[in-house]
Write an enzyme that holds these catalytic residues in place. Structure first.
Site, PDB file in Angstrom:
ATOM      1  N   GLY A 159      62.845  62.160   7.041  1.00  9.78           N
ATOM      2  CA  GLY A 159      63.819  63.211   7.305  1.00  9.78           C
ATOM      3  C   GLY A 159      63.309  64.553   6.835  1.00  9.78           C
ATOM      4  O   GLY A 159      62.276  64.654   6.164  1.00  9.78           O
ATOM      5  N   GLY A 177      64.783  68.391   1.590  1.00 13.52           N
ATOM      6  CA  GLY A 177      66.025  68.775   0.946  1.00 13.52           C
ATOM      7  C   GLY A 177      67.229  67.932   1.259  1.00 13.52           C
ATOM      8  O   GLY A 177      68.342  68.278   0.846  1.00 13.52           O
ATOM      9  N   VAL A 178      67.066  66.823   1.989  1.00  9.49           N
ATOM     10  CA  VAL A 178      68.235  66.000   2.329  1.00  9.49           C
ATOM     11  C   VAL A 178      68.501  64.917   1.290  1.00  9.49           C
ATOM     12  O   VAL A 178      69.422  64.121   1.453  1.00  9.49           O
ATOM     13  CB  VAL A 178      68.069  65.356   3.727  1.00  9.49           C
ATOM     14  N   GLY A 179      67.690  64.868   0.233  1.00 15.13           N
ATOM     15  CA  GLY A 179      67.958  63.926  -0.862  1.00 15.13           C
ATOM     16  C   GLY A 179      67.180  62.637  -0.804  1.00 15.13           C
ATOM     17  O   GLY A 179      67.622  61.639  -1.368  1.00 15.13           O
ATOM     18  N   LYS A 180      66.017  62.646  -0.154  1.00 13.49           N
ATOM     19  CA  LYS A 180      65.240  61.399  -0.047  1.00 13.49           C
ATOM     20  C   LYS A 180      64.721  60.968  -1.421  1.00 13.49           C
ATOM     21  O   LYS A 180      64.824  59.797  -1.798  1.00 13.49           O
ATOM     22  CB  LYS A 180      64.065  61.596   0.924  1.00 13.49           C
ATOM     23  N   THR A 181      64.168  61.902  -2.177  1.00 12.42           N
ATOM     24  CA  THR A 181      63.588  61.570  -3.479  1.00 12.42           C
ATOM     25  C   THR A 181      64.664  61.142  -4.473  1.00 12.42           C
ATOM     26  O   THR A 181      64.531  60.131  -5.164  1.00 12.42           O
ATOM     27  CB  THR A 181      62.811  62.772  -4.031  1.00 12.42           C
ATOM     28  N   SER A 186      60.658  68.654  25.003  1.00 16.75           N
ATOM     29  CA  SER A 186      62.099  68.618  25.227  1.00 16.75           C
ATOM     30  C   SER A 186      62.645  69.862  25.929  1.00 16.75           C
ATOM     31  O   SER A 186      63.820  69.888  26.301  1.00 16.75           O
ATOM     32  CB  SER A 186      62.843  68.434  23.893  1.00 16.75           C
ATOM     33  N   LYS A 226      69.995  68.934  16.836  1.00 20.92           N
ATOM     34  CA  LYS A 226      70.160  69.819  17.995  1.00 20.92           C
ATOM     35  C   LYS A 226      71.642  70.034  18.319  1.00 20.92           C
ATOM     36  O   LYS A 226      72.087  71.159  18.588  1.00 20.92           O
ATOM     37  CB  LYS A 226      69.437  69.226  19.206  1.00 20.92           C
TER      38      LYS A 226
END
Length: 819
Positions: free
Chosen positions: A372, A375-379, A696, A739
């Site tokens: 992802g 900054g989406v919180g993976k770590t 796309s 999107k």
């Protein structure tokens, strides 16, 4: 009657007991668990009163006495039925009176005898006996044969048994001598009570020799095994004594050299490593290294390398595990407390816990790859996974790694060699089942020193990682119980063999609503605690949080939002310190503008009216979704195609494919067939400083060109995304959630997407309320029908159903004609 008088008192036999035949009358001495053989001398302790009287009677006569064994040793007053008929006529050689009143006598067996009659008196039990003569073989050769066999066996037995006299079988001149020697051999054998009694009762010399030969053979076998065991024990004892002697010498030498403490330290290391329960291979290597260390000067370079290796072995976990938290409710609570959204990841962790709780034998942990934007919180999610499982957590950053040795470690031949990052992480975790985060796995590269991604193949393969070999350890280490979690921003840069070993979970960006929720539940609380503020001292409304998100941040995650919130709090603290009367700060629109400045990120101003040759496309970036306006102008020229806006190679090819599709359908669109010879087409995507690429935008550019060439306006508040083929088919694309979120943020109400993405859209709609009208397109005809205010086709185009019906009718007509 005193004891001295008893020794001389006469015991009178009544006339009724006297016999007129030649039988001998002797006193009976019954023995417990003892058989006296002829020609043997035996010491006996006599304690029973009746037995003492028998001995006294024998001493008074000619010292002759009849000795026989009791059948049951527990009977104190035996009768005739309790005593064996066969016994030994013996002579008392010595008598000694003991202090307790008992007698110690020394007797010698004279000959075999058999009781013919037992006589009981008040003072004595006597017996009439008859001597038993030995039955010799009729043939002398038969006796010689069995005697030679016995001699051979006894000679072997005497060599194995030091207590047996070796010259006993040298006396063999007559059969009587053989009879004497056979009984003597029986005396020196370790026989059981029953075996001795059997030999005593056997008067046939041949049978007696055979019986003793069999016993001798068995004893020889036992003695040979004993000798072998003794030899092995002796060798071991000698070896242990030698090692002990040499060890003591070494200790003395170490003491003289001042290394006594070092030896104790090595012994402690051995015990410590053994207590860790490593593999046999590791124990062998450690023992070898410590033996080398004992013989080397402590400050030599080789000693430093060996000691460094042993210390690493001692610092690693080999069998210690942390107990998994199996409570599904508690684990789910921890995950929800630390992270908002991320439904699929949480479900996968709960699935693993449920499976582990159900199956007690499940040891293998999943290998999860979280893909992802930043900054989406993976770590932080990986850390929450470890907390929910109750395991240790270790993070390994793989960004920029380009050397295989970073994973597998360096060989000990190099100065300053260390294990790889995996083994280092295990040392830090101190358990064999931690959660290890391999962060930024897509940022690895390779050079002449090897490919770290290839080294990770073994680490992330459940079938191989139980025998992972680090170059530094040079031994197998079990990683099968480790739960690996990897993170990446892009899947494209991960090598396929490595990608195939992981369970990929897409972590998409947050919606504005989700960001507002995260800011209120997590970011605000975290920063209030960090700056020692209370919720009453710093207040901000949801509307202003949304303004901060849309105007001052541009990201899929919340890192920039967290920094902005922290900045607002710092500004508030300044006001509180400067203005003593102010006790609380409520953030307003004016304060945001004053503290953060003018809006940094402004929305793209989209055309709200119906326009020709202007189409809004949707794009995916690392920061989330974005809208891109595509402008097309048709100019007088020579058929050139100009592309501007820093378009990538894939996007340029999409534009060329769209143009070729339009040329093949020119008649349908009512366009001059030779328009490409007299017209130039210019395609431009604004924000030219930003590189753009990807397939796309294919349908977007095609729609814009059709609109411009046919002078047909497009509907307002409409956007689209999809790949185009030369035949006009619309293919699926990725990044749809980002999107669609971007389209909603920019006021788009209608979106055209490929029909191939229908399942993706339905999945997105389960989690997020978009408020958009979605049209699915299979071909460009579908796209143009939804996008343009009127049909661009000048010539009526049949639908696919109509074409199928026409084809079927033609086929029927042809069949009818043939008939």
């Amino acid at each position: 009657m005193n004891k001295e008088k008893a020794m001389t008192e006469e015991i009178i036999i009544t006339p009724a007991q006297e016999k007129e035949d030649d039988r001998q009358f002797l006193a009976l001495l019954p023995l417990k668990n003892v058989v006296l053989l002829p020609k043997s001398i035996l010491p006996i302790i006599v304690g029973r009163p009746s037995s003492i009287k028998s001995v006294e009677y024998a001493l008074k006569q000619d010292k002759a006495i009849f000795i026989s064994a009791q059948k049951d040793p527990d009977i104190e007053q035996p009768i005739e039925a309790d005593i064996y008929d066969h016994g030994t006529r013996a002579i008392i050689l010595q008598v000694m009176r003991m202090p307790n009143g008992s007698l110690k006598i020394l007797v010698e067996g004279v000959s075999r005898a058999k009781i013919t009659e037992t006589v009981y008196t008040e003072e004595l039990t006597g017996v009439y006996i008859e001597d038993l003569d030995t039955e010799f073989p009729k043939k002398e050769t038969e006796l010689d044969a069995i005697w030679r066999t016995l001699k051979t066996l006894y000679t072997t037995y005497a060599k194995l048994n030091d207590k047996a006299p070796q010259d006993l079988v040298s006396i063999d001149k007559t059969p009587e001598d053989v009879d004497y020697v056979v009984d003597t051999i029986a005396v020196h054998l370790n026989l059981s009570f029953d075996e001795r009694q059997n030999i005593l009762e056997t008067t046939n010399l041949k049978k007696r020799i055979v019986t003793i030969s069999l016993i001798l053979k068995k004893e020889i076998e036992i003695l040979e095994v004993e000798q072998k065991i003794k030899g092995h024990i002796q060798t071991q004892v000698e070896k242990n004594q030698r090692e002990y002697y040499l060890t003591e010498q070494i200790k003395a030498i170490h003491k003289e050299l001042g290394r006594e403490d070092q030896q104790d330290e090595f012994d402690d290391l051995r015990k410590k490593i053994k207590a860790l329960k490593p593999t046999a291979e590791i124990l062998e290597k450690v023992d070898k290294e410590l033996k080398r260390l004992e013989q080397m000067p402590p400050l030599s370079s080789e000693a430093v390398v060996s000691r460094h290796y042993v210390d690493w072995i001692a610092s690693l976990p080999w069998s210690k595990t942390s107990k998994d938290r199996i409570s599904l409710v508690e684990a789910e609570k921890i995950l929800n407390t630390h992270h908002a959204g991320l439904k699929k990841v949480k479900e996968r962790i709960i699935e693993f816990l449920a499976a582990k709780k159900f199956s007690k034998t499940l040891e293998r942990s999943p290998i999860i790859c979280l893909v992802g934007p930043p900054g989406v919180g993976k770590t932080s999610l990986a850390n929450s996974i470890a907390q929910s499982l109750g395991r240790e957590f270790v993070r390994i950053s793989l960004g920029g790694i380009k050397d295989e040795s970073e994973i597998r470690g360096h060989r000990r031949t190099y100065i300053g060699a260390l294990p790889g990052k995996i083994i280092q992480a295990m040392k830090k975790a101190k358990t064999i089942n931690p959660v290890i985060l391999l962060d930024e796995i897509d940022k690895m590269s390779m050079d002449m020193h090897g490919d770290p991604a290839s080294a990770l193949l073994e680490v992330l393969d459940p079938e191989q990682n139980k025998t992972f070999v680090d170059h530094f350890l040079d031994a197998e280490y079990d990683l099968s119980k480790v739960m690996f979690v990897t993170t990446a921003n892009h899947m494209d840069t991960i090598p396929y063999p490595l990608f195939d070993r992981m369970e990929v979970i897409q972590v998409s960006g947050y919606t504005t609503e989700e960001k507002i929720g995260i800011a209120k539940k997590f970011l605000m609380k975290k920063n209030l605690l960090e700056y020692s503020l209370t919720p009453q001292q710093f207040k901000i409304s949801d509307e202003l949080i949304e303004k901060v998100i849309t105007g001052y941040t541009k990201e899929a995650g919340v890192r920039q939002l967290e920094r902005t919130v922290a900045k607002l709090m710092r500004k508030a603290i300044q006001v509180l310190l400067k203005e003593k009367d102010t006790k609380a700060i409520t953030v307003t629109d004016e304060l945001i503008k004053s503290w953060l400045g003018h809006t940094i990120y402004k929305k793209t101003q989209l055309q709200s009216l119906e326009n020709t040759g202007l189409v809004t496309g949707l794009a995916w970036t690392e920061l989330g979704g974005e809208v891109l306006e595509t402008e097309v102008s048709v100019l007088t020229g020579k058929g050139g195609l100009t592309l501007t806006g820093q378009l990538g190679e894939v996007m340029q090819e999409s534009a060329q494919a769209a143009l070729s599709y339009i040329r093949t359908r020119a008649e349908d669109f009512g366009i001059n067939k030779n328009f490409y010879n007299t017209k130039d087409i210019h395609i431009h995507l604004p924000e030219g400083a930003t590189p753009k690429d990807g397939p796309s935008a294919g349908i977007t550019m095609c729609t814009a060109m059709v609109s411009a060439l046919t002078d047909t306006a497009l509907k307002a508040h409409l956007a689209m995304t999809g790949e185009i083929t030369l035949r006009g088919r619309v293919l699926g694309v990725g990044g749809l959630k980002e999107k669609l979120l971007a389209a909603r943020q920019h006021g788009i109400t209608t979106v055209i997407v490929p029909n191939d993405n229908r399942d993706d859209i339905e999945e997105i709609l389960k989690e997020t309320v978009l408020g958009l009208t979605i049209h699915y397109a299979t071909t460009m005809d579908d796209v143009l029908a939804h996008a343009l205010i009127k049909s661009p086709f000048k010539k009526k185009v049949k639908s696919r159903k109509a074409i199928k019906k026409t084809t079927a009718k033609k086929a029927i007509k042809k069949t009818t004609k043939k008939r």
